[in-house]
Write an enzyme that holds these catalytic residues in place. Structure first.
Site, mmCIF file in Angstrom:
data_model
loop_
_atom_site.group_PDB
_atom_site.id
_atom_site.type_symbol
_atom_site.label_atom_id
_atom_site.label_comp_id
_atom_site.label_asym_id
_atom_site.label_seq_id
_atom_site.Cartn_x
_atom_site.Cartn_y
_atom_site.Cartn_z
ATOM 1 N N CYS A 76 0.864 -1.177 0.000
ATOM 2 C CA CYS A 76 0.000 0.000 0.000
ATOM 3 C C CYS A 76 0.899 1.224 0.000
ATOM 4 O O CYS A 76 1.804 1.320 0.820
ATOM 5 C CB CYS A 76 -0.930 0.036 1.191
ATOM 6 S SG CYS A 76 -0.653 -1.168 2.461
ATOM 7 N N GLU A 135 -7.461 8.768 1.436
ATOM 8 C CA GLU A 135 -6.989 8.200 0.188
ATOM 9 C C GLU A 135 -8.096 7.844 -0.786
ATOM 10 O O GLU A 135 -9.161 7.366 -0.386
ATOM 11 C CB GLU A 135 -6.160 6.941 0.463
ATOM 12 C CG GLU A 135 -4.912 7.247 1.266
ATOM 13 C CD GLU A 135 -3.951 6.083 1.363
ATOM 14 O OE1 GLU A 135 -2.749 6.349 1.458
ATOM 15 O OE2 GLU A 135 -4.396 4.916 1.351
#
Length: 179
Positions: free
Chosen positions: A62, A110
């Protein structure tokens, strides 16, 4: 080295220094990769030197694309840089948005392109110790049970993915309740 990531400021996507985006909780682009081997999901335990969520378990990879970097290219790059994994085909599974406090006054807000890759038994890995302190393969249902039992051991985003987006990421075959 200053890392500039794609971040929305006043509704316009522009390069912002990564730590500044997190301190201000600005909405920014990200990628997440899940690597599957049969019924198992690859997890990484984040290195203790990471600037947020050190020592917590997360999905395989990630991160944030650099300014001007395509999401899939970023996913491929970070699999190699973090885990030493190369040669996997990535399938885009979902685009999602979340906001989470990740400690130390930092916020992840995000917009994430989520990818899945399938690995063969015996996949070669060589985790970068500056990024990853441990790896584990775990079944979907065991991961859900472990997150429920000890949520503080897992990154906020992994908890969000597993609780809110599992069907999009893994599909009904993996997510279906065991008989």
């Amino acid at each position: 080295m200053t890392t500039m990531i794609p971040t929305w400021v006043n509704g316009k996507l522009q390069p912002v220094e990564k730590l500044k985006a997190h301190r201000r909780g600005l909405r920014h682009q990200a990628i997440s990769v899940f690597v599957l081997r049969g019924e198992k999901i690859l997890l990484q335990q984040r290195a203790l030197g990471k600037y947020h969520t050190p020592g917590l378990w997360a999905n395989a990879c990630c991160t944030h694309p650099h300014w001007g970097e395509a999401s899939e290219a970023c996913a491929t790059r970070r699999l190699r840089e973090e885990l030493g994994i190369s040669g996997l085909s990535l399938a885009h599974r979902h685009n999602l948005e979340y906001r989470a406090d990740v400690g130390g006054g930092l916020i992840e807000h995000e917009v994430v392109d989520v990818y899945v890759a399938h690995a063969a038994d015996g996949i070669a890995m060589s985790p970068n110790p500056e990024e990853v302190m441990n790896t584990a393969w775990i079944s979907y249902h065991d991961l859900i049970a472990k997150i429920d039992a000890d949520p503080g051991d897992y990154t906020p985003w992994l908890q969000i993915y597993m609780n809110d987006y599992a069907m999009h990421i893994f599909g009904s075959e993996m997510v279906a309740d065991e008989a």
